[in-house]
Design an enzyme around this catalytic site. Structure first.
Site, PDB file in Angstrom:
ATOM      1  N   LYS A   1       0.812  -1.186   0.000  1.00 55.45           N
ATOM      2  CA  LYS A   1       0.000   0.000   0.000  1.00 55.45           C
ATOM      3  C   LYS A   1       0.863   1.260   0.000  1.00 55.45           C
ATOM      4  O   LYS A   1       0.412   2.342  -0.355  1.00 55.45           O
ATOM      5  CB  LYS A   1      -0.867   0.036   1.274  1.00 55.45           C
ATOM      6  CG  LYS A   1      -1.827  -1.105   1.407  1.00 55.45           C
ATOM      7  CD  LYS A   1      -2.568  -0.998   2.740  1.00 55.45           C
ATOM      8  CE  LYS A   1      -3.396  -2.253   2.980  1.00 55.45           C
ATOM      9  NZ  LYS A   1      -3.948  -2.278   4.341  1.00 55.45           N
ATOM     10  N   GLY A   2       2.114   1.132   0.435  1.00 53.56           N
ATOM     11  CA  GLY A   2       2.934   2.298   0.756  1.00 53.56           C
ATOM     12  C   GLY A   2       3.108   3.329  -0.342  1.00 53.56           C
ATOM     13  O   GLY A   2       3.250   4.506  -0.063  1.00 53.56           O
TER      14      GLY A   2
ATOM     15  N   GLU B   1       8.171   2.346  -5.911  1.00 58.30           N
ATOM     16  CA  GLU B   1       8.182   1.897  -4.508  1.00 58.30           C
ATOM     17  C   GLU B   1       8.159   3.093  -3.566  1.00 58.30           C
ATOM     18  O   GLU B   1       8.593   4.187  -3.943  1.00 58.30           O
ATOM     19  CB  GLU B   1       9.486   1.121  -4.246  1.00 58.30           C
ATOM     20  CG  GLU B   1       9.352  -0.388  -4.299  1.00 58.30           C
ATOM     21  CD  GLU B   1       8.736  -0.982  -3.030  1.00 58.30           C
ATOM     22  OE1 GLU B   1       8.060  -0.255  -2.276  1.00 58.30           O
ATOM     23  OE2 GLU B   1       8.932  -2.190  -2.810  1.00 58.30           O
ATOM     24  N   ASP B   2       7.723   2.870  -2.346  1.00 56.34           N
ATOM     25  CA  ASP B   2       7.773   3.928  -1.343  1.00 56.34           C
ATOM     26  C   ASP B   2       9.169   4.061  -0.738  1.00 56.34           C
ATOM     27  O   ASP B   2       9.722   5.143  -0.648  1.00 56.34           O
ATOM     28  CB  ASP B   2       6.729   3.701  -0.243  1.00 56.34           C
ATOM     29  CG  ASP B   2       6.795   2.294   0.370  1.00 56.34           C
ATOM     30  OD1 ASP B   2       7.579   1.442  -0.115  1.00 56.34           O
ATOM     31  OD2 ASP B   2       6.061   2.038   1.334  1.00 56.34           O
TER      32      ASP B   2
ATOM     33  N   ASP C   1      14.831  -0.412   1.768  1.00 57.65           N
ATOM     34  CA  ASP C   1      15.510  -0.546   3.047  1.00 57.65           C
ATOM     35  C   ASP C   1      16.615  -1.599   2.875  1.00 57.65           C
ATOM     36  O   ASP C   1      17.698  -1.297   2.382  1.00 57.65           O
ATOM     37  CB  ASP C   1      14.436  -0.945   4.067  1.00 57.65           C
ATOM     38  CG  ASP C   1      14.925  -0.939   5.491  1.00 57.65           C
ATOM     39  OD1 ASP C   1      15.942  -0.327   5.775  1.00 57.65           O
ATOM     40  OD2 ASP C   1      14.249  -1.566   6.352  1.00 57.65           O
TER      41      ASP C   1
ATOM     42  N   PHE D   1      13.030   4.889  11.355  1.00 64.78           N
ATOM     43  CA  PHE D   1      11.721   4.416  10.915  1.00 64.78           C
ATOM     44  C   PHE D   1      10.838   5.624  10.612  1.00 64.78           C
ATOM     45  O   PHE D   1      10.598   6.466  11.470  1.00 64.78           O
ATOM     46  CB  PHE D   1      11.071   3.526  11.979  1.00 64.78           C
ATOM     47  CG  PHE D   1       9.854   2.836  11.463  1.00 64.78           C
ATOM     48  CD1 PHE D   1       9.976   1.670  10.714  1.00 64.78           C
ATOM     49  CD2 PHE D   1       8.581   3.356  11.677  1.00 64.78           C
ATOM     50  CE1 PHE D   1       8.857   1.035  10.201  1.00 64.78           C
ATOM     51  CE2 PHE D   1       7.458   2.728  11.166  1.00 64.78           C
ATOM     52  CZ  PHE D   1       7.595   1.569  10.429  1.00 64.78           C
TER      53      PHE D   1
ATOM     54  N   ARG E   1      -0.580   6.935   7.201  1.00 61.41           N
ATOM     55  CA  ARG E   1      -0.360   6.983   5.751  1.00 61.41           C
ATOM     56  C   ARG E   1      -0.838   8.312   5.153  1.00 61.41           C
ATOM     57  O   ARG E   1      -0.368   8.738   4.114  1.00 61.41           O
ATOM     58  CB  ARG E   1      -1.101   5.837   5.051  1.00 61.41           C
ATOM     59  CG  ARG E   1      -0.565   4.449   5.388  1.00 61.41           C
ATOM     60  CD  ARG E   1      -1.165   3.431   4.436  1.00 61.41           C
ATOM     61  NE  ARG E   1      -1.030   2.056   4.888  1.00 61.41           N
ATOM     62  CZ  ARG E   1       0.040   1.289   4.663  1.00 61.41           C
ATOM     63  NH1 ARG E   1       1.070   1.768   4.006  1.00 61.41           N
ATOM     64  NH2 ARG E   1       0.075   0.057   5.106  1.00 61.41           N
TER      65      ARG E   1
HETATM   66  P1  5GP Z   1      13.114  -3.996   2.315  1.00 61.07           P
HETATM   67  O1  5GP Z   1      12.683  -5.278   1.700  1.00 61.07           O
HETATM   68  O2  5GP Z   1      13.821  -3.060   1.376  1.00 61.07           O
HETATM   69  O3  5GP Z   1      13.877  -4.209   3.588  1.00 61.07           O
HETATM   70  O4  5GP Z   1      11.823  -3.302   2.857  1.00 61.07           O
HETATM   71  C1  5GP Z   1      10.934  -2.630   2.104  1.00 61.07           C
HETATM   72  C2  5GP Z   1       9.626  -2.480   2.846  1.00 61.07           C
HETATM   73  O5  5GP Z   1       9.807  -2.385   4.277  1.00 61.07           O
HETATM   74  C3  5GP Z   1       8.973  -1.203   2.426  1.00 61.07           C
HETATM   75  O6  5GP Z   1       8.206  -1.361   1.256  1.00 61.07           O
HETATM   76  C4  5GP Z   1       8.161  -0.856   3.658  1.00 61.07           C
HETATM   77  O7  5GP Z   1       6.945  -1.539   3.618  1.00 61.07           O
HETATM   78  C5  5GP Z   1       8.964  -1.405   4.823  1.00 61.07           C
HETATM   79  N1  5GP Z   1       9.800  -0.355   5.439  1.00 61.07           N
HETATM   80  C6  5GP Z   1      11.148  -0.273   5.431  1.00 61.07           C
HETATM   81  N2  5GP Z   1      11.573   0.818   6.102  1.00 61.07           N
HETATM   82  C7  5GP Z   1      10.462   1.455   6.533  1.00 61.07           C
HETATM   83  C8  5GP Z   1      10.243   2.666   7.277  1.00 61.07           C
HETATM   84  O8  5GP Z   1      11.153   3.404   7.700  1.00 61.07           O
HETATM   85  N3  5GP Z   1       8.938   2.998   7.515  1.00 61.07           N
HETATM   86  C9  5GP Z   1       7.895   2.254   7.085  1.00 61.07           C
HETATM   87  N4  5GP Z   1       6.669   2.674   7.388  1.00 61.07           N
HETATM   88  N5  5GP Z   1       8.062   1.102   6.383  1.00 61.07           N
HETATM   89  C10 5GP Z   1       9.333   0.718   6.110  1.00 61.07           C
END
Ligand code: 5GP
Length: 176
Positions: free
Chosen positions: A42-43, A98-99, A102, A151, A164
């Protein structure tokens, strides 16, 4: 949750200016093409909606929703597709939106899935990037902001499905 505090990391004005700039850059790069923008739910829903209004090339939109498997399999980067694309992307120019990136595990999985469907091209745009946390290399073509390892919530990003709707990006300081 009690004791939640938040401080603004990126203001509404800064986000809007950067999204407009990304829209101009993407429109220029896709001149003469008709890309399919794939938003990751959803992000990314607010980012996609704002970016969409800065795109000046003919464009269509599709969405995927993913959720990660439990903590036990996180290192494998396996994500579950909760909602798949409605249309085939074979032979299309695809822009994945993507939002936040990470560890990169989610994005790398999504890129693999989409590439296996034989698009003409695949590029990736993320609003936020936390490079300090990267576990796997991922190709990023467009990036809104690089942020520290904190975060964040707002502008589509949640904590426990909340926040959101906030217009800025905030760092959530949990605890007292
Ligand atoms: P990755 O697979 O790159 O570790 O994580 C990606 C997903 O983790 C993002 O699409 C998001 O849903 C969640 N995520 C990672 N960091 C954050 C953050 O700082 N805040 C929020 N709300 N979600 C995060």
């Amino acid at each position: 949750m009690p004791g939640e505090r938040a401080k603004v990391l990126i203001t509404e004005g800064e986000i809007q200016a950067r999204v407009a700039e990304l829209g101009r850059q993407i429109s220029a790069d896709y001149l003469g093409k008709e890309p399919v923008v794939v938003g990751v739910l959803k992000g990314a829903f607010i980012f996609v909606a704002d970016l969409a209004r800065h795109l000046t090339v003919p464009v269509s939109f599709d969405f995927m929703a993913v959720s990660s498997y439990g903590a036990a399999t996180q290192s494998s980067g396996e994500v579950r597709i909760v909602k798949d694309l409605d249309e085939s992307i074979e032979g299309k120019d695809v822009l994945l939106v993507e939002d936040i990136v990470d560890t990169g595990l989610t994005l790398s999985y999504l890129q693999r899935i989409l590439l296996s469907r034989k698009p003409a091209s695949l590029k990736t745009c993320t609003l936020l990037d936390k490079p300090d946390r990267r576990k796997v290399e991922v190709a990023l073509d467009y990036r809104g902001f690089e942020i520290p390892n904190e975060f964040v919530v707002g502008y589509g990003l949640d904590y426990d499905q909340k926040y959101r709707n906030l217009r800025e990006i905030l760092v959530l300081a949990r605890g007292s």
